[in-house]
Design an enzyme around this catalytic site. Structure first.
Site, PDB file in Angstrom:
ATOM      1  N   GLU A 116      43.881  69.807  25.600  1.00  0.00           N
ATOM      2  CA  GLU A 116      42.899  69.351  24.616  1.00  0.00           C
ATOM      3  C   GLU A 116      43.453  68.110  23.925  1.00  0.00           C
ATOM      4  O   GLU A 116      44.579  68.119  23.434  1.00  0.00           O
ATOM      5  CB  GLU A 116      42.633  70.444  23.576  1.00  0.00           C
ATOM      6  N   PRO A 162      30.777  64.983  22.424  1.00  0.00           N
ATOM      7  CA  PRO A 162      29.825  64.172  21.664  1.00  0.00           C
ATOM      8  C   PRO A 162      30.476  63.042  20.880  1.00  0.00           C
ATOM      9  O   PRO A 162      31.546  63.201  20.293  1.00  0.00           O
ATOM     10  CB  PRO A 162      29.167  65.188  20.721  1.00  0.00           C
ATOM     11  N   ASN A 163      29.811  61.899  20.920  1.00  0.00           N
ATOM     12  CA  ASN A 163      30.147  60.687  20.158  1.00  0.00           C
ATOM     13  C   ASN A 163      31.366  59.923  20.672  1.00  0.00           C
ATOM     14  O   ASN A 163      31.664  58.843  20.155  1.00  0.00           O
ATOM     15  CB  ASN A 163      30.336  61.013  18.664  1.00  0.00           C
ATOM     16  N   HIS A 189      42.806  64.798  21.142  1.00  0.00           N
ATOM     17  CA  HIS A 189      42.055  64.205  20.040  1.00  0.00           C
ATOM     18  C   HIS A 189      42.678  62.860  19.707  1.00  0.00           C
ATOM     19  O   HIS A 189      43.915  62.737  19.624  1.00  0.00           O
ATOM     20  CB  HIS A 189      42.056  65.118  18.818  1.00  0.00           C
ATOM     21  N   ILE A 190      41.832  61.869  19.519  1.00  0.00           N
ATOM     22  CA  ILE A 190      42.307  60.509  19.246  1.00  0.00           C
ATOM     23  C   ILE A 190      42.961  60.438  17.871  1.00  0.00           C
ATOM     24  O   ILE A 190      44.025  59.842  17.694  1.00  0.00           O
ATOM     25  CB  ILE A 190      41.131  59.519  19.344  1.00  0.00           C
ATOM     26  N   SER A 191      42.352  61.068  16.885  1.00  0.00           N
ATOM     27  CA  SER A 191      42.871  61.035  15.518  1.00  0.00           C
ATOM     28  C   SER A 191      43.786  62.236  15.266  1.00  0.00           C
ATOM     29  O   SER A 191      43.844  63.186  16.066  1.00  0.00           O
ATOM     30  CB  SER A 191      41.721  61.044  14.510  1.00  0.00           C
ATOM     31  N   ALA A 235      33.292  67.246  18.150  1.00  0.00           N
ATOM     32  CA  ALA A 235      33.007  68.220  17.091  1.00  0.00           C
ATOM     33  C   ALA A 235      32.884  69.645  17.617  1.00  0.00           C
ATOM     34  O   ALA A 235      33.070  70.608  16.861  1.00  0.00           O
ATOM     35  CB  ALA A 235      31.737  67.819  16.349  1.00  0.00           C
ATOM     36  N   ARG A 276      38.155  70.220  10.440  1.00  0.00           N
ATOM     37  CA  ARG A 276      38.678  69.649  11.685  1.00  0.00           C
ATOM     38  C   ARG A 276      40.037  70.240  12.076  1.00  0.00           C
ATOM     39  O   ARG A 276      40.522  70.000  13.184  1.00  0.00           O
ATOM     40  CB  ARG A 276      38.813  68.130  11.557  1.00  0.00           C
ATOM     41  N   TYR A 328      39.075  55.884  14.605  1.00  0.00           N
ATOM     42  CA  TYR A 328      39.120  55.943  16.063  1.00  0.00           C
ATOM     43  C   TYR A 328      39.500  54.621  16.726  1.00  0.00           C
ATOM     44  O   TYR A 328      39.599  54.558  17.956  1.00  0.00           O
ATOM     45  CB  TYR A 328      37.761  56.407  16.611  1.00  0.00           C
ATOM     46  N   ARG A 384      31.829  53.842  15.988  1.00  0.00           N
ATOM     47  CA  ARG A 384      31.952  54.857  14.943  1.00  0.00           C
ATOM     48  C   ARG A 384      33.306  54.771  14.236  1.00  0.00           C
ATOM     49  O   ARG A 384      34.340  54.595  14.865  1.00  0.00           O
ATOM     50  CB  ARG A 384      31.767  56.261  15.532  1.00  0.00           C
ATOM     51  N   ARG A 391      42.933  65.437   8.475  1.00  0.00           N
ATOM     52  CA  ARG A 391      41.567  65.065   8.108  1.00  0.00           C
ATOM     53  C   ARG A 391      40.878  66.208   7.362  1.00  0.00           C
ATOM     54  O   ARG A 391      41.539  67.065   6.785  1.00  0.00           O
ATOM     55  CB  ARG A 391      40.803  64.654   9.364  1.00  0.00           C
ATOM     56  N   ASN A 425      38.368  66.324  25.516  1.00  0.00           N
ATOM     57  CA  ASN A 425      38.180  66.009  24.100  1.00  0.00           C
ATOM     58  C   ASN A 425      36.808  66.562  23.735  1.00  0.00           C
ATOM     59  O   ASN A 425      35.791  65.909  23.982  1.00  0.00           O
ATOM     60  CB  ASN A 425      38.235  64.502  23.861  1.00  0.00           C
TER      61      ASN A 425
END
Length: 315
Positions: free
Chosen positions: A270, A181-182, A272-274, A249, A283, A194, A189, A279, A246
């Protein structure tokens, strides 16, 4: 896509039957024609089936046969399927499950030249066969494309050239990138987290990586948990040899996605961009990472390329 059944699709006259025979010798795999299988079961020709029971009856028999073949666990084979098989959307997943699907794409004029005067094709028994061919090809184009893992344009190619193209394609490694999602809202966003590049930029980046590595890399994105689970499950059947995911959430609470990933034994990363460890507290926990081979985070979009490299280099 290696060591799987090979499924030849395409319009009548595209060369499926003759190509299947040549591939059988070349790849040392038995070949079956689904139309012939139906004829043997029915004890009559396709023409007779159409004339007596109609096309709808034949299509039902076609789907029943595909479902049966897709469930079998046997030595790999080459299957040549009827030109209208992909028209029924129920057959799309069955064809994918059956094996690696090759669409032999052909122009109407080529079909007409090959089949003019052929009285064994019930759909072409009309006053203007060329117009009928154009009409049918156009109506089936989307269906053929939806099923295909490999597309080969056969117009003007010699048999040896077609064989070589197919062999090159089926030898490629097939990877799947799943975005949750997203992720489709990249560039919109939280740009400070990101980045400013949009989702199309990511797709182009992955496509370039596919070309550089000689892999086939499919990218799937959904904002819906069930759709992601369905796609993970489909990868069990479609020859996928590695997954980059990815989960967005869903990373932090989707035990359903976690269980789907655990069911698939291919290498999984897996991504993740960030930097999720720097964070919000929620997360920092991933329920999906423990069933993956590796977790990569904080590398921006470059992390996708790193994930692909990890799978390619994993023994």
């Amino acid at each position: 896509m290696r060591n799987r059944n090979l499924v030849l699709t395409g319009f009548m006259g595209s060369g499926k039957t003759s190509l299947g025979i040549r591939l059988s010798y070349r790849l040392k795999m038995p070949v079956e024609d689904t139309d012939k299988l139906i004829e043997r079961r029915e004890g009559r020709s396709i023409n007779d089936i159409f004339a007596v029971d109609g096309e709808a009856y034949f299509r039902r028999k076609e789907t029943e046969l595909l479902a049966e073949l897709a469930e079998k666990r046997q030595n790999v084979k080459i299957y040549s399927v009827g030109g209208g098989t992909p028209v029924n959307s129920d057959n799309w997943k069955l064809l994918k499950r059956l094996g690696t699907v090759v669409w032999l794409r052909v122009k109407p004029e080529t079909v007409y030249e090959r089949l003019k005067g052929d009285t064994t094709r019930p759909l072409l028994q009309c006053e203007d066969p060329l117009s009928r061919i154009r009409e049918l090809l156009e109506s089936r184009r989307e269906a053929y494309a939806s099923c295909a893992d490999i597309v080969v344009d056969v117009d003007g190619l010699k048999m040896e050239e077609i064989l070589q193209k197919i062999e090159e394609e089926i030898s490629k490694m097939k990877l799947l990138v799943i975005n949750g999602p997203n992720i489709n809202f990249l560039g919109i966003r939280e740009k400070s987290v990101y980045g400013t590049q949009d989702y199309q930029y990511l797709l182009d980046l992955i496509q370039k990586k596919a070309e550089e590595t000689g892999c086939i890399i499919e990218v799937f994105q959904s904002n819906h948990e069930g759709a992601i689970i369905d796609r993970i499950q489909e990868s069990y059947f479609d020859g996928t040899e590695g997954i980059v995911i990815n989960p967005g959430a869903y990373t932090h609470y989707s035990y359903a996605i976690r269980d789907a990933l655990a069911s698939i034994t291919v290498p999984k990363v897996e991504i993740h961009i960030s930097d999720i460890t720097a964070r919000e507290e929620f997360r920092r926990t991933s329920v999906t990472a423990p069933v993956c081979d590796k977790q990569i985070y904080g590398e921006g979009l470059e992390g996708y390329l790193m994930s692909i490299d990890y799978i390619l280099n994993k023994e």
